[in-house]
Design a protein around this motif. Structure first.
Motif, PDB file in Angstrom:
ATOM      1  N   ARG A 147       0.870  -1.174   0.000  1.00 29.51           N
ATOM      2  CA  ARG A 147       0.000   0.000   0.000  1.00 29.51           C
ATOM      3  C   ARG A 147       0.908   1.224   0.000  1.00 29.51           C
ATOM      4  O   ARG A 147       1.732   1.396   0.887  1.00 29.51           O
ATOM      5  N   GLY A 148       0.769   2.021  -0.991  1.00 26.86           N
ATOM      6  CA  GLY A 148       1.662   3.172  -1.098  1.00 26.86           C
ATOM      7  C   GLY A 148       2.955   2.758  -1.779  1.00 26.86           C
ATOM      8  O   GLY A 148       3.030   1.776  -2.516  1.00 26.86           O
ATOM      9  N   ASN A 149       4.017   3.495  -1.493  1.00 24.81           N
ATOM     10  CA  ASN A 149       5.291   3.232  -2.161  1.00 24.81           C
ATOM     11  C   ASN A 149       6.054   2.081  -1.513  1.00 24.81           C
ATOM     12  O   ASN A 149       6.536   1.194  -2.195  1.00 24.81           O
ATOM     13  N   THR A 150       6.187   2.100  -0.182  1.00 26.78           N
ATOM     14  CA  THR A 150       7.054   1.112   0.458  1.00 26.78           C
ATOM     15  C   THR A 150       6.371   0.329   1.571  1.00 26.78           C
ATOM     16  O   THR A 150       6.927  -0.644   2.054  1.00 26.78           O
ATOM     17  N   ALA A 151       5.201   0.723   1.982  1.00 26.56           N
ATOM     18  CA  ALA A 151       4.555   0.090   3.129  1.00 26.56           C
ATOM     19  C   ALA A 151       3.877  -1.214   2.712  1.00 26.56           C
ATOM     20  O   ALA A 151       3.186  -1.279   1.705  1.00 26.56           O
ATOM     21  N   THR A 152       4.114  -2.277   3.502  1.00 18.38           N
ATOM     22  CA  THR A 152       3.428  -3.548   3.281  1.00 18.38           C
ATOM     23  C   THR A 152       2.622  -3.868   4.535  1.00 18.38           C
ATOM     24  O   THR A 152       3.104  -3.710   5.659  1.00 18.38           O
ATOM     25  N   TYR A 153       1.401  -4.320   4.322  1.00 17.30           N
ATOM     26  CA  TYR A 153       0.497  -4.623   5.416  1.00 17.30           C
ATOM     27  C   TYR A 153      -0.053  -6.028   5.218  1.00 17.30           C
ATOM     28  O   TYR A 153      -0.240  -6.480   4.085  1.00 17.30           O
ATOM     29  N   TYR A 154      -0.367  -6.673   6.330  1.00 15.00           N
ATOM     30  CA  TYR A 154      -0.891  -8.027   6.264  1.00 15.00           C
ATOM     31  C   TYR A 154      -2.413  -7.988   6.342  1.00 15.00           C
ATOM     32  O   TYR A 154      -2.991  -7.380   7.237  1.00 15.00           O
ATOM     33  N   TYR A 155      -3.052  -8.655   5.387  1.00 20.38           N
ATOM     34  CA  TYR A 155      -4.504  -8.766   5.342  1.00 20.38           C
ATOM     35  C   TYR A 155      -4.870 -10.243   5.354  1.00 20.38           C
ATOM     36  O   TYR A 155      -4.174 -11.071   4.783  1.00 20.38           O
ATOM     37  N   ARG A 156      -5.963 -10.562   5.971  1.00 18.23           N
ATOM     38  CA  ARG A 156      -6.480 -11.932   5.975  1.00 18.23           C
ATOM     39  C   ARG A 156      -7.898 -11.897   5.410  1.00 18.23           C
ATOM     40  O   ARG A 156      -8.718 -11.076   5.815  1.00 18.23           O
ATOM     41  N   SER A 157      -8.189 -12.815   4.473  1.00 13.29           N
ATOM     42  CA  SER A 157      -9.529 -12.885   3.884  1.00 13.29           C
ATOM     43  C   SER A 157     -10.435 -13.665   4.821  1.00 13.29           C
ATOM     44  O   SER A 157     -10.103 -14.748   5.278  1.00 13.29           O
ATOM     45  N   VAL A 158     -11.602 -13.077   5.107  1.00 17.00           N
ATOM     46  CA  VAL A 158     -12.569 -13.682   6.013  1.00 17.00           C
ATOM     47  C   VAL A 158     -13.933 -13.651   5.339  1.00 17.00           C
ATOM     48  O   VAL A 158     -14.310 -12.655   4.729  1.00 17.00           O
ATOM     49  N   ARG A 159     -14.668 -14.760   5.446  1.00 14.15           N
ATOM     50  CA  ARG A 159     -16.013 -14.810   4.868  1.00 14.15           C
ATOM     51  C   ARG A 159     -17.027 -14.482   5.957  1.00 14.15           C
ATOM     52  O   ARG A 159     -17.100 -15.151   6.974  1.00 14.15           O
ATOM     53  N   GLN A 160     -17.825 -13.432   5.714  1.00 15.39           N
ATOM     54  CA  GLN A 160     -18.877 -13.031   6.638  1.00 15.39           C
ATOM     55  C   GLN A 160     -20.192 -12.937   5.883  1.00 15.39           C
ATOM     56  O   GLN A 160     -20.306 -12.159   4.938  1.00 15.39           O
ATOM     57  N   GLY A 212     -21.508 -14.872   3.754  1.00 12.39           N
ATOM     58  CA  GLY A 212     -21.387 -15.209   2.338  1.00 12.39           C
ATOM     59  C   GLY A 212     -20.582 -14.223   1.524  1.00 12.39           C
ATOM     60  O   GLY A 212     -20.449 -14.375   0.316  1.00 12.39           O
ATOM     61  N   VAL A 213     -20.037 -13.194   2.145  1.00 14.89           N
ATOM     62  CA  VAL A 213     -19.254 -12.189   1.438  1.00 14.89           C
ATOM     63  C   VAL A 213     -17.821 -12.242   1.955  1.00 14.89           C
ATOM     64  O   VAL A 213     -17.587 -12.292   3.159  1.00 14.89           O
ATOM     65  N   VAL A 214     -16.863 -12.230   1.041  1.00 15.80           N
ATOM     66  CA  VAL A 214     -15.455 -12.246   1.430  1.00 15.80           C
ATOM     67  C   VAL A 214     -15.016 -10.825   1.739  1.00 15.80           C
ATOM     68  O   VAL A 214     -15.192  -9.910   0.937  1.00 15.80           O
ATOM     69  N   ARG A 215     -14.450 -10.654   2.930  1.00 14.05           N
ATOM     70  CA  ARG A 215     -13.952  -9.339   3.356  1.00 14.05           C
ATOM     71  C   ARG A 215     -12.503  -9.497   3.794  1.00 14.05           C
ATOM     72  O   ARG A 215     -12.093 -10.568   4.221  1.00 14.05           O
ATOM     73  N   LYS A 216     -11.762  -8.417   3.691  1.00 11.45           N
ATOM     74  CA  LYS A 216     -10.372  -8.443   4.123  1.00 11.45           C
ATOM     75  C   LYS A 216     -10.269  -7.864   5.523  1.00 11.45           C
ATOM     76  O   LYS A 216     -10.793  -6.790   5.805  1.00 11.45           O
ATOM     77  N   LEU A 217      -9.574  -8.611   6.374  1.00 16.34           N
ATOM     78  CA  LEU A 217      -9.355  -8.195   7.749  1.00 16.34           C
ATOM     79  C   LEU A 217      -7.941  -7.618   7.838  1.00 16.34           C
ATOM     80  O   LEU A 217      -6.970  -8.297   7.542  1.00 16.34           O
ATOM     81  N   TYR A 218      -7.839  -6.380   8.247  1.00 15.88           N
ATOM     82  CA  TYR A 218      -6.562  -5.697   8.324  1.00 15.88           C
ATOM     83  C   TYR A 218      -5.858  -6.069   9.621  1.00 15.88           C
ATOM     84  O   TYR A 218      -6.413  -5.948  10.700  1.00 15.88           O
TER      85      TYR A 218
END
Length: 103
Positions: free
Chosen positions: A6-19, A21-27
């Motif tokens: 995200r951005g130029n150099t920042a990396t963040y961990y996201y986990r995909s979660v189903r809520q 019936g919809v897949v959402r990303k958990l930051y």
């Protein structure tokens, strides 16, 4: 479950979660908690792959046994038909085996 840029150099961990019936990303961020979550996800993934490999090897063993049993069934069917024909039985259009009359 991935590290995303995200951005130029920042990396963040996201986990995909189903809520619902919809897949959402958990930051989870990029701190120690995110690194621990990434490591636990990698361990879980490795365990799943190991289980899949074990199941695959068992399926191959089962397939070999199934093939051998089918061959044994075929041989025993041919042998049974030969014995019945030798004993004077016959079949019309693959119906039941019958004893010939008048021999």
């Amino acid at each position: 479950m991935a590290w995303e840029n995200r951005g130029n150099t920042a990396t963040y961990y996201y986990r995909s979660v189903r809520q619902d019936g919809v897949v959402r990303k958990l930051y989870l961020g990029n701190g120690p908690a995110a690194h621990e979550a990434a490591e636990s996800a990698a361990i879980e993934r490795a365990n799943r792959e190991t289980c899949h490999r074990l199941i695959s090897s068992e399926e191959m063993k089962t397939a070999t046994a199934c093939q051998l049993s089918k061959q044994a069934e075929t041989v025993s069917t041919i042998l049974m038909e030969a014995v019945l024909l030798g004993a004077g039985f016959w079949r019309q259009n693959y119906s039941r085996w019958r004893k010939r009359r008048g021999n």
